[in-house]
Write a protein that holds these residues in place. Structure first.
Motif, PDB file in Angstrom:
ATOM      1  N   LYS A 189       0.793  -1.237   0.000  1.00 53.52           N
ATOM      2  CA  LYS A 189       0.000   0.000   0.000  1.00 53.52           C
ATOM      3  C   LYS A 189       0.824   1.285   0.000  1.00 53.52           C
ATOM      4  O   LYS A 189       0.373   2.334   0.430  1.00 53.52           O
ATOM      5  N   THR A 217       2.961   0.639  -4.850  1.00 55.57           N
ATOM      6  CA  THR A 217       3.544  -0.433  -5.670  1.00 55.57           C
ATOM      7  C   THR A 217       2.954  -0.467  -7.085  1.00 55.57           C
ATOM      8  O   THR A 217       3.699  -0.553  -8.072  1.00 55.57           O
ATOM      9  N   THR A 218       1.635  -0.421  -7.158  1.00 54.02           N
ATOM     10  CA  THR A 218       0.951  -0.551  -8.455  1.00 54.02           C
ATOM     11  C   THR A 218       1.423   0.538  -9.405  1.00 54.02           C
ATOM     12  O   THR A 218       1.716   0.296 -10.582  1.00 54.02           O
ATOM     13  N   ARG A 234       6.054   5.315   1.849  1.00 55.73           N
ATOM     14  CA  ARG A 234       4.949   6.252   2.020  1.00 55.73           C
ATOM     15  C   ARG A 234       4.698   6.471   3.504  1.00 55.73           C
ATOM     16  O   ARG A 234       4.955   5.560   4.310  1.00 55.73           O
ATOM     17  N   SER A 251      -4.805   2.935   3.887  1.00 57.22           N
ATOM     18  CA  SER A 251      -4.963   2.239   2.609  1.00 57.22           C
ATOM     19  C   SER A 251      -5.086   0.718   2.833  1.00 57.22           C
ATOM     20  O   SER A 251      -5.947   0.061   2.241  1.00 57.22           O
ATOM     21  N   TYR A 302       6.410   8.193  -2.071  1.00 55.84           N
ATOM     22  CA  TYR A 302       5.105   8.344  -2.724  1.00 55.84           C
ATOM     23  C   TYR A 302       4.693   9.815  -2.778  1.00 55.84           C
ATOM     24  O   TYR A 302       4.228  10.302  -3.812  1.00 55.84           O
ATOM     25  N   ARG A 307      -7.817   3.557  -5.120  1.00 57.22           N
ATOM     26  CA  ARG A 307      -8.808   4.084  -4.187  1.00 57.22           C
ATOM     27  C   ARG A 307      -8.856   5.589  -4.337  1.00 57.22           C
ATOM     28  O   ARG A 307      -9.568   6.125  -5.157  1.00 57.22           O
ATOM     29  N   LYS A 308      -8.006   6.332  -3.582  1.00 54.36           N
ATOM     30  CA  LYS A 308      -8.064   7.801  -3.632  1.00 54.36           C
ATOM     31  C   LYS A 308      -6.783   8.419  -4.183  1.00 54.36           C
ATOM     32  O   LYS A 308      -6.811   9.464  -4.809  1.00 54.36           O
ATOM     33  N   ALA A 309      -5.653   7.807  -3.813  1.00 58.61           N
ATOM     34  CA  ALA A 309      -4.340   8.288  -4.271  1.00 58.61           C
ATOM     35  C   ALA A 309      -4.080   9.740  -3.872  1.00 58.61           C
ATOM     36  O   ALA A 309      -3.741  10.579  -4.704  1.00 58.61           O
TER      37      ALA A 309
END
Ligand code: A3P
Length: 316
Positions: free
Chosen positions: A67, A70-71, A151, A159, A216, A282-284
């Motif tokens: 969380k 990574t993505t 992060r 998250s 992040y 989700r929200k970022a």
């Protein structure tokens, strides 16, 4: 991509069953090994990866705590490294979730389809949530590169809690306060988060050519700067011509939250372990913790963070 303990190779199963257990994260049972808590269903994969995985000199390893972005980093690294191979209008990232472009090494060992990793064309971009100390020697000693993203732990927790509570089949309440308590004790998947960051950070100070640390929050502020840094680090810097025609910005746009989140594959598809792809988006934003934590909770977490990094030059 998970394995039940009954299905695990007996040589690992015997060890796993002796390890301290934590079963309060709904169905994610954790086992403690070498100072870190691993999801039991992935841990045989972590052990097998450590024993068997052979890194290629050209590998780029995306390492992260869950969380932490990574993505996003997987998408960026894949797009940067393969930018000569793929056209932006028919890019694999428009059809596949980033986790399907960049496989998680330990998951493929856990499900015993590690041969898949050998079929990934070189240079490979591969992912891992494993702590630095548990990485196979072959990653540590090869010329492969590690890019690590971290992060603010407060946003990591928020998250993570959202992700865990989305798995409806658990059918059990999981109050935020419970997740907070476990998180503070370091009892979280792949945790404690602070030790995870410290190991990679400390190694990056000693070997800056081996590990690049990205944050992040900084990436959100100036993604192009992060992309240029990463490209230089992994040995495929953007040329002047590429800079002029906006190649960096085009990759940033392709991998942006709004672009990826709205793709059909990420709205409706699912990937490894049948996790719906939309769970990764989700929200970022920075600071969503303010909507879920009391000031006291935030203060407690910040104090733990301060204490954990008191002997280090690392700051979030
Ligand atoms: P939030 O839950 O705070 O929104 P990971 O990929 O390590 O699982 O991290 C997931 C977090 O990254 C989620 O944070 C998610 O929304 C955010 N994220 C996913 N894709 C992103 C992207 N392309 N750009 C920025 N943040 C992204």
């Amino acid at each position: 991509a998970t394995t039940k303990i009954e299905e695990v190779d007996p040589k690992y199963k015997e060890l796993i069953l002796t390890l301290p257990k934590e079963d309060q994260w709904l169905a994610i049972e954790l086992r403690k090994y070498g100072g870190f808590w691993y999801p039991e269903r992935h841990f045989s994969g972590v052990l097998a990866m450590q024993e068997v995985f052979k890194s290629q000199p050209s590998d780029v390893i995306i390492a992260s705590f869950m969380k932490s972005g990574t993505t996003w980093l997987k998408a960026l690294a894949f797009a940067v490294l393969h930018r000569e191979k793929y056209n932006l209008s028919s890019h694999p990232l428009l059809k596949l979730n980033p986790h399907d472009c960049v496989p998680i090494i330990e998951h493929h060992y856990a499900t015993r389809d590690e041969h898949y990793l050998e079929s990934v064309p070189s240079p490979r971009v591969l992912g891992t949530h494993v702590s630095y100390s548990m990485l196979p020697d072959s990653i540590k000693t090869s010329t492969s590169k590690i890019v690590y993203i971290c992060r603010d732990p407060k946003d990591v927790l928020v998250s993570l809690w959202h992700m865990v509570t989305k798995f409806e089949w658990f059918n059990k309440p999981f109050p935020f306060a419970k997740a907070f308590e476990l998180f503070c004790e370091g009892r979280m998947p792949y945790g404690p988060v602070w030790d995870h960051v410290l190991e990679y950070y400390t190694k990056s100070i000693r070997s800056p050519e081996k590990i690049l640390i990205l944050k992040y929050e900084e990436m959100l502020k100036d993604p192009s700067d992060g992309v240029v840094k990463m490209a230089n680090f992994i040995g495929c810097p953007f040329s002047e011509d590429e800079m002029k025609i906006g190649s960096v910005e085009k990759i940033v746009e392709l991998c942006s939250f709004n672009k990826l989140k709205d793709l059909d594959v990420n709205k409706n598809g699912s990937g490894a372990g049948n996790v719906p792809n939309n769970y990764y988006f989700r929200k970022a934003v920075v600071g969503d913790w303010q909507n879920f934590m009391t000031p006291e909770m935030a203060n407690t977490l910040d104090e733990i963070t301060k204490e954990k990094f008191s002997d280090s030059t690392f700051t979030y």
